[in-house]
Scaffold this active site. Structure first.
Site, PDB file in Angstrom:
ATOM      1  CG  PHE A  14      46.636  36.617  48.939  1.00  0.00           C
ATOM      2  CD1 PHE A  14      46.399  35.548  49.651  1.00  0.00           C
ATOM      3  CD2 PHE A  14      47.296  37.636  49.218  1.00  0.00           C
ATOM      4  CE1 PHE A  14      46.675  35.606  51.070  1.00  0.00           C
ATOM      5  CE2 PHE A  14      47.540  37.770  50.572  1.00  0.00           C
ATOM      6  CZ  PHE A  14      47.207  36.902  51.522  1.00  0.00           C
ATOM      7  CG  PHE A  37      46.796  39.212  34.994  1.00  0.00           C
ATOM      8  CD1 PHE A  37      47.753  38.564  34.238  1.00  0.00           C
ATOM      9  CD2 PHE A  37      47.402  40.151  35.557  1.00  0.00           C
ATOM     10  CE1 PHE A  37      49.169  38.995  34.100  1.00  0.00           C
ATOM     11  CE2 PHE A  37      48.586  40.775  35.743  1.00  0.00           C
ATOM     12  CZ  PHE A  37      49.545  40.001  34.695  1.00  0.00           C
ATOM     13  NE  ARG A 107      20.834  51.317  34.957  1.00  0.00           N
ATOM     14  CZ  ARG A 107      21.106  50.722  33.838  1.00  0.00           C
ATOM     15  NH1 ARG A 107      22.221  50.553  33.246  1.00  0.00           N
ATOM     16  NH2 ARG A 107      19.998  50.077  33.379  1.00  0.00           N
ATOM     17  CE1 TYR A 146      48.581  47.633  42.817  1.00  0.00           C
ATOM     18  CE2 TYR A 146      49.994  48.704  44.490  1.00  0.00           C
ATOM     19  CZ  TYR A 146      48.831  47.628  44.193  1.00  0.00           C
ATOM     20  OH  TYR A 146      48.423  47.138  45.264  1.00  0.00           O
ATOM     21  NE  ARG A 187      51.730  40.029  46.494  1.00  0.00           N
ATOM     22  CZ  ARG A 187      50.445  40.265  46.450  1.00  0.00           C
ATOM     23  NH1 ARG A 187      49.778  41.154  47.373  1.00  0.00           N
ATOM     24  NH2 ARG A 187      49.656  39.245  46.029  1.00  0.00           N
TER      25      ARG A 187
HETATM   26  P1  NAD Z   1      46.142  38.918  43.513  1.00  0.00           P
HETATM   27  O1  NAD Z   1      47.149  39.358  42.292  1.00  0.00           O
HETATM   28  O2  NAD Z   1      46.427  37.533  44.436  1.00  0.00           O
HETATM   29  O3  NAD Z   1      44.666  39.351  43.250  1.00  0.00           O
HETATM   30  C1  NAD Z   1      44.100  40.257  42.083  1.00  0.00           C
HETATM   31  C2  NAD Z   1      42.902  39.536  41.460  1.00  0.00           C
HETATM   32  O4  NAD Z   1      42.394  40.240  40.585  1.00  0.00           O
HETATM   33  C3  NAD Z   1      43.477  38.047  40.683  1.00  0.00           C
HETATM   34  O5  NAD Z   1      42.436  37.073  40.813  1.00  0.00           O
HETATM   35  C4  NAD Z   1      43.550  38.734  39.151  1.00  0.00           C
HETATM   36  O6  NAD Z   1      43.039  37.706  38.232  1.00  0.00           O
HETATM   37  C5  NAD Z   1      42.295  39.803  39.187  1.00  0.00           C
HETATM   38  N1  NAD Z   1      42.414  40.791  38.248  1.00  0.00           N
HETATM   39  C6  NAD Z   1      43.326  41.515  37.996  1.00  0.00           C
HETATM   40  N2  NAD Z   1      43.074  42.376  37.059  1.00  0.00           N
HETATM   41  C7  NAD Z   1      41.688  42.185  36.724  1.00  0.00           C
HETATM   42  C8  NAD Z   1      40.869  42.823  35.888  1.00  0.00           C
HETATM   43  N3  NAD Z   1      41.213  43.916  35.220  1.00  0.00           N
HETATM   44  N4  NAD Z   1      39.664  42.325  35.853  1.00  0.00           N
HETATM   45  C9  NAD Z   1      39.278  41.377  36.584  1.00  0.00           C
HETATM   46  N5  NAD Z   1      39.851  40.500  37.507  1.00  0.00           N
HETATM   47  C10 NAD Z   1      41.298  41.250  37.472  1.00  0.00           C
HETATM   48  O7  NAD Z   1      46.457  40.169  44.789  1.00  0.00           O
HETATM   49  P2  NAD Z   1      45.962  40.222  45.980  1.00  0.00           P
HETATM   50  O8  NAD Z   1      47.101  40.707  46.970  1.00  0.00           O
HETATM   51  O9  NAD Z   1      44.965  39.554  46.531  1.00  0.00           O
HETATM   52  O10 NAD Z   1      45.364  41.785  46.174  1.00  0.00           O
HETATM   53  C11 NAD Z   1      43.766  42.075  46.202  1.00  0.00           C
HETATM   54  C12 NAD Z   1      43.701  43.781  46.038  1.00  0.00           C
HETATM   55  O11 NAD Z   1      44.304  44.226  47.106  1.00  0.00           O
HETATM   56  C13 NAD Z   1      44.219  44.370  44.800  1.00  0.00           C
HETATM   57  O12 NAD Z   1      43.556  45.380  44.280  1.00  0.00           O
HETATM   58  C14 NAD Z   1      45.477  45.081  45.368  1.00  0.00           C
HETATM   59  O13 NAD Z   1      45.957  46.156  44.874  1.00  0.00           O
HETATM   60  C15 NAD Z   1      45.141  45.225  46.718  1.00  0.00           C
HETATM   61  N6  NAD Z   1      46.119  45.012  47.943  1.00  0.00           N
HETATM   62  C16 NAD Z   1      46.965  44.086  48.143  1.00  0.00           C
HETATM   63  C17 NAD Z   1      47.873  44.129  49.233  1.00  0.00           C
HETATM   64  C18 NAD Z   1      48.494  42.967  49.865  1.00  0.00           C
HETATM   65  O14 NAD Z   1      49.659  43.138  50.429  1.00  0.00           O
HETATM   66  N7  NAD Z   1      48.020  41.677  49.412  1.00  0.00           N
HETATM   67  C19 NAD Z   1      48.259  45.507  49.461  1.00  0.00           C
HETATM   68  C20 NAD Z   1      47.683  46.638  49.158  1.00  0.00           C
HETATM   69  C21 NAD Z   1      46.614  46.382  48.088  1.00  0.00           C
HETATM   70  N1  UDP Z   2      62.055  41.762  48.173  1.00  0.00           N
HETATM   71  C1  UDP Z   2      63.294  41.247  48.434  1.00  0.00           C
HETATM   72  N2  UDP Z   2      63.286  39.920  47.789  1.00  0.00           N
HETATM   73  C2  UDP Z   2      62.356  39.567  47.046  1.00  0.00           C
HETATM   74  C3  UDP Z   2      61.121  40.194  46.958  1.00  0.00           C
HETATM   75  C4  UDP Z   2      61.039  41.276  47.554  1.00  0.00           C
HETATM   76  O1  UDP Z   2      64.079  41.711  49.226  1.00  0.00           O
HETATM   77  O2  UDP Z   2      62.483  38.537  46.629  1.00  0.00           O
HETATM   78  C5  UDP Z   2      61.824  43.422  48.932  1.00  0.00           C
HETATM   79  C6  UDP Z   2      61.483  44.316  48.079  1.00  0.00           C
HETATM   80  O3  UDP Z   2      62.697  45.022  47.216  1.00  0.00           O
HETATM   81  C7  UDP Z   2      60.784  45.440  49.011  1.00  0.00           C
HETATM   82  C8  UDP Z   2      60.204  44.495  50.136  1.00  0.00           C
HETATM   83  O4  UDP Z   2      60.816  43.211  49.793  1.00  0.00           O
HETATM   84  O5  UDP Z   2      61.690  46.116  49.597  1.00  0.00           O
HETATM   85  C9  UDP Z   2      58.590  44.215  49.739  1.00  0.00           C
HETATM   86  O6  UDP Z   2      58.568  43.919  48.418  1.00  0.00           O
HETATM   87  P1  UDP Z   2      57.245  43.003  47.922  1.00  0.00           P
HETATM   88  O7  UDP Z   2      57.349  43.097  46.484  1.00  0.00           O
HETATM   89  O8  UDP Z   2      56.604  42.175  48.791  1.00  0.00           O
HETATM   90  O9  UDP Z   2      56.306  44.528  48.107  1.00  0.00           O
HETATM   91  P2  UDP Z   2      56.242  46.105  48.012  1.00  0.00           P
HETATM   92  O10 UDP Z   2      57.375  46.484  47.656  1.00  0.00           O
HETATM   93  O11 UDP Z   2      54.970  46.609  46.903  1.00  0.00           O
HETATM   94  O12 UDP Z   2      55.881  46.469  49.416  1.00  0.00           O
END
Ligand code: NAD
Ligand code: UDP
Length: 314
Positions: A14, A37, A107, A146, A187
């Site tokens: 994403f 994944f 590196r 996580y 989410r």
């Molecule tokens: P996402 O799941 O859509 O994207 C994660 C990507 O990483 C995917 O394309 C997945 O295939 C790839 N991936 C996972 N494990 C891997 C590995 N071992 N090697 C190579 N690729 C791998 O999630 P996102 O929302 O796009 O999140 C991206 C990053 O931002 C993550 O590190 C996540 O922890 C961090 N983050 C996102 C949010 C959010 O709200 N979207 C909040 C906090 C942190």
């Molecule tokens: N949540 C919910 N219904 C859903 C998915 C999530 O009520 O279908 C709630 C969840 O319990 C949390 C909040 O929404 O309190 C945000 O959840 P999310 O998984 O998006 O992110 P995070 O908990 O990691 O902030």
């Protein structure tokens, strides 16, 4: 600023795919690395013909060496459903994967940015959360793979910086949403929108009084880009939208904006679900001259449009 050779791990996910778009648009050469994944080729299909874009199937748990100037380490499943599917793998991604990225950065002398998270604050007892708050995290619960993984990733970043002089940036991302979240991401924003568009029950976990602060993807990426390209900063720095909503308010907004016939149903609250979350973004304002511009109603409209189109094509 000059064009760079940039590696985006998790680039088919994403956030990563929107980041690839942003970097290509400004003239950088981009290597998108992903193990697919939770990401998909469809998220970057429109970039495949661009001569400045390459895609590599690789898992960051295994070492790799690429000659780049900057590394955005976004690889890691972010949805609780996905990071709890294989928790040991989640820890490996945030520990071994981050060591591999830092080793490469050392590196080839690249600058490396780690996507950390508001989850490092756990179920916070300080509100809103500032970067100097150490957090309140359960080390042995179902979210720990996580939360603790990301906390160690920050430790590794700081130690490679202090010990080896690696040029690092740490961003703590707060709940971010937008187009290209997958339909089964799990989410809350994507769940509620998909449920509303299908006129299926909207699943509130617990009372719905828990809060989150939702940031639209374009705002988030602008903040991350500024952090990467500002001299003399390591972070950690919070990037998120400080406007806080209860989960019930979010459900009601989604129902109103989709015109859905969905009813709200209650489901059990998952273990260790944080009660409240709101970023203090004073540091990002001061150091990056950054603040979010897209209010939730507008970001939801754009995300609803995306899911309407996606569900129609399914
Ligand atoms: P996402 O799941 O859509 O994207 C994660 C990507 O990483 C995917 O394309 C997945 O295939 C790839 N991936 C996972 N494990 C891997 C590995 N071992 N090697 C190579 N690729 C791998 O999630 P996102 O929302 O796009 O999140 C991206 C990053 O931002 C993550 O590190 C996540 O922890 C961090 N983050 C996102 C949010 C959010 O709200 N979207 C909040 C906090 C942190
Ligand atoms: N949540 C919910 N219904 C859903 C998915 C999530 O009520 O279908 C709630 C969840 O319990 C949390 C909040 O929404 O309190 C945000 O959840 P999310 O998984 O998006 O992110 P995070 O908990 O990691 O902030």
């Amino acid at each position: 600023m000059n064009a760079n050779r940039v590696l985006v791990t998790g680039g088919a996910g994403f956030l990563g795919s929107h980041l690839c778009d942003k970097l290509i648009a400004r003239g950088d050469e981009v290597i998108c690395l992903d193990n697919f994944f939770t990401g998909s080729k469809a998220n970057v299909a429109h970039l495949l013909d661009n001569p400045r874009f390459e895609i590599v199937r690789h898992d960051i748990v295994n070492p790799i060496l690429l000659e780049v100037d900057q590394i955005y380490n976004m690889a890691c499943p972010a949805s609780p459903v996905h990071y709890q599917y294989n928790p040991v793998k989640t820890v490996k991604t945030s520990v071994i994967g981050v060591i591999n990225m830092l080793g490469m950065a050392k590196r080839v002398r690249a600058r490396v940015l780690q996507a950390s998270t508001s989850e490092v604050y756990g179920d916070p007892k300080v509100h809103p959360q500032r970067e100097d708050y150490w957090g309140h995290v359960n080390p042995i619960g179902i979210r720990s793979c996580y939360d603790e993984g990301k906390r160690v990733s920050e430790t590794l970043m700081m130690d490679y910086h202090r010990q080896n002089g690696v040029d690092i940036r740490i961003v703590r991302i707060f709940n971010t949403y937008g187009p290209r979240m997958s339909v089964n991401d799990g989410r809350v924003v994507s769940n509620f929108i998909v449920q509303a568009l299908r006129n299926e029950p909207i699943t509130i976990y617990g009372e719905g009084t828990q809060t989150r602060s939702f940031c639209y993807v374009s705002d988030l990426l602008e903040g991350i880009w500024r952090l990467m390209n500002t001299e003399g900063l390591t972070g950690p720095i919070n990037i998120g939208n400080p406007v806080e909503f209860t989960i019930r308010e979010l459900a009601e907004l989604v129902i109103a904006q989709t015109g859905s016939r969905s009813e709200i149903v209650r489901m059990p609250l998952p273990q260790d679900d944080p009660v409240q979350r709101q970023p203090d973004i004073a540091l990002a304002k001061a150091k990056l001259d950054w603040q979010p511009a897209v209010p939730l109603s507008e970001g939801l409209r754009l995300t609803i449009d995306y899911f309407e189109k996606t569900l129609r094509e399914k």
